[in-house]
Write a protein that holds these residues in place. Structure first.
Motif, mmCIF file in Angstrom:
data_model
loop_
_atom_site.group_PDB
_atom_site.id
_atom_site.type_symbol
_atom_site.label_atom_id
_atom_site.label_comp_id
_atom_site.label_asym_id
_atom_site.label_seq_id
_atom_site.Cartn_x
_atom_site.Cartn_y
_atom_site.Cartn_z
ATOM 1 N N GLY A 197 0.820 -1.198 0.000
ATOM 2 C CA GLY A 197 0.000 0.000 0.000
ATOM 3 C C GLY A 197 0.849 1.240 0.000
ATOM 4 N N SER A 198 0.218 2.371 0.262
ATOM 5 C CA SER A 198 0.924 3.654 0.319
ATOM 6 C C SER A 198 0.993 4.103 1.764
ATOM 7 N N VAL A 199 2.141 4.585 2.175
ATOM 8 C CA VAL A 199 2.337 4.986 3.567
ATOM 9 C C VAL A 199 3.306 6.161 3.604
ATOM 10 N N GLN A 200 3.122 6.996 4.601
ATOM 11 C CA GLN A 200 4.003 8.141 4.768
ATOM 12 C C GLN A 200 5.361 7.676 5.309
ATOM 13 N N SER A 201 6.392 8.421 4.981
ATOM 14 C CA SER A 201 7.726 8.131 5.488
ATOM 15 C C SER A 201 7.698 8.022 7.015
ATOM 16 N N GLY A 202 8.365 6.978 7.536
ATOM 17 C CA GLY A 202 8.343 6.737 8.962
ATOM 18 C C GLY A 202 7.267 5.763 9.402
ATOM 19 N N GLY A 203 6.367 5.445 8.504
ATOM 20 C CA GLY A 203 5.266 4.539 8.824
ATOM 21 C C GLY A 203 5.658 3.078 8.709
ATOM 22 N N SER A 204 4.663 2.211 8.878
ATOM 23 C CA SER A 204 4.890 0.764 8.883
ATOM 24 C C SER A 204 3.896 0.053 7.984
ATOM 25 N N LEU A 205 4.316 -1.082 7.483
ATOM 26 C CA LEU A 205 3.445 -1.991 6.749
ATOM 27 C C LEU A 205 3.869 -3.414 7.078
ATOM 28 N N ARG A 206 2.910 -4.342 6.986
ATOM 29 C CA ARG A 206 3.267 -5.745 7.120
ATOM 30 C C ARG A 206 2.818 -6.486 5.876
ATOM 31 N N LEU A 207 3.758 -7.088 5.194
ATOM 32 C CA LEU A 207 3.462 -7.884 4.016
ATOM 33 C C LEU A 207 3.258 -9.340 4.431
ATOM 34 N N SER A 208 2.345 -10.008 3.731
ATOM 35 C CA SER A 208 2.108 -11.430 3.952
ATOM 36 C C SER A 208 2.274 -12.171 2.641
ATOM 37 N N CYS A 209 2.653 -13.430 2.746
ATOM 38 C CA CYS A 209 2.784 -14.294 1.577
ATOM 39 C C CYS A 209 2.187 -15.642 1.929
ATOM 40 N N ALA A 210 1.073 -15.974 1.290
ATOM 41 C CA ALA A 210 0.427 -17.259 1.507
ATOM 42 C C ALA A 210 1.061 -18.295 0.596
ATOM 43 N N VAL A 211 1.480 -19.408 1.195
ATOM 44 C CA VAL A 211 2.196 -20.449 0.464
ATOM 45 C C VAL A 211 1.312 -21.683 0.366
ATOM 46 N N SER A 212 1.153 -22.212 -0.834
ATOM 47 C CA SER A 212 0.398 -23.448 -1.003
ATOM 48 C C SER A 212 1.211 -24.411 -1.851
ATOM 49 N N GLY A 213 0.837 -25.685 -1.803
ATOM 50 C CA GLY A 213 1.585 -26.707 -2.519
ATOM 51 C C GLY A 213 2.943 -26.918 -1.898
ATOM 52 N N TYR A 220 10.628 -20.290 -7.106
ATOM 53 C CA TYR A 220 9.216 -19.935 -7.231
ATOM 54 C C TYR A 220 9.018 -18.500 -6.763
ATOM 55 N N TRP A 221 8.136 -17.791 -7.475
ATOM 56 C CA TRP A 221 7.920 -16.369 -7.200
ATOM 57 C C TRP A 221 6.428 -16.051 -7.179
ATOM 58 N N GLY A 222 6.076 -15.091 -6.324
ATOM 59 C CA GLY A 222 4.726 -14.561 -6.340
ATOM 60 C C GLY A 222 4.605 -13.451 -7.367
ATOM 61 N N GLN A 223 3.390 -12.877 -7.452
ATOM 62 C CA GLN A 223 3.111 -11.831 -8.432
ATOM 63 C C GLN A 223 3.556 -10.457 -7.959
ATOM 64 N N GLY A 224 3.769 -10.304 -6.685
ATOM 65 C CA GLY A 224 4.243 -9.040 -6.153
ATOM 66 C C GLY A 224 3.148 -8.190 -5.552
ATOM 67 N N THR A 225 3.543 -7.323 -4.632
ATOM 68 C CA THR A 225 2.641 -6.349 -4.029
ATOM 69 C C THR A 225 3.394 -5.022 -3.948
ATOM 70 N N GLN A 226 2.714 -3.940 -4.330
ATOM 71 C CA GLN A 226 3.376 -2.636 -4.430
ATOM 72 C C GLN A 226 3.431 -1.946 -3.076
ATOM 73 N N VAL A 227 4.601 -1.421 -2.768
ATOM 74 C CA VAL A 227 4.787 -0.593 -1.575
ATOM 75 C C VAL A 227 5.263 0.779 -2.043
ATOM 76 N N THR A 228 4.537 1.807 -1.634
ATOM 77 C CA THR A 228 4.896 3.176 -1.978
ATOM 78 C C THR A 228 5.025 3.986 -0.705
ATOM 79 N N VAL A 229 6.171 4.615 -0.515
ATOM 80 C CA VAL A 229 6.424 5.433 0.669
ATOM 81 C C VAL A 229 6.615 6.870 0.204
ATOM 82 N N PHE A 230 5.774 7.758 0.696
ATOM 83 C CA PHE A 230 5.859 9.150 0.287
ATOM 84 C C PHE A 230 6.353 10.004 1.449
ATOM 85 N N SER A 231 7.064 11.059 1.099
ATOM 86 C CA SER A 231 7.649 11.932 2.134
ATOM 87 C C SER A 231 6.712 13.062 2.501
#
Length: 123
Positions: free
Chosen positions: A9-25, A112-123
């Motif tokens: 997602g988009s977050v201001q500089s200094g903020g936090s995010l938590r990414l998850s990756c669901a694994v199957s197979g 093996y690779w996932g499709q990716g998730t966008q992280v945007t950090v704005f100042s």
């Protein structure tokens, strides 16, 4: 093996995010796992990895700010990102590798690779 990222997602500089990756197979403890990122016009780079024995590795640029973890079943991978900076802006990818001895931050060692998730950090 299928990998599906979420949590970007988009977050201001200094903020936090938590990414998850669901694994199957997934066969328990067969793979080591990693997070990579790719900014526009740049190479995909290793951010963090976790080995079969739960050992971890981090890129120097994220040490002390990012933390990689897995749930007990090892079917979900997380990346807690704190103190985010604009230079952390990128597409983030989850990956799984099966080499006997894999280098956790080297994309060439992942299968093996996932499709990716966008992280945007704005100042």
């Amino acid at each position: 093996v299928q990998l599906v990222e979420s949590g970007g997602g988009s977050v201001q500089s200094g903020g936090s995010l938590r990414l998850s990756c669901a694994v199957s197979g997934y066969t328990h403890n067969r793979y080591y796992m990693g997070w990579f990122r790719q900014a526009p016009g740049k190479e995909r780079e290793g951010v963090s990895g976790i080995g079969r024995n739960d050992g971890t590795a981090y890129a120097d640029s994220v040490k002390g700010r990012f933390t990689i973890t897995q749930n007990n079943a090892k079917n979900t991978l997380y990346l807690q990102m704190n103190s985010l900076k604009p230079e952390d802006t990128a597409m983030y990818y989850c990956a799984a590798g099966s080499k006997t001895v894999g280098r956790l931050l080297y994309r060439q060692d992942y299968d093996y690779w996932g499709q990716g998730t966008q992280v945007t950090v704005f100042s």
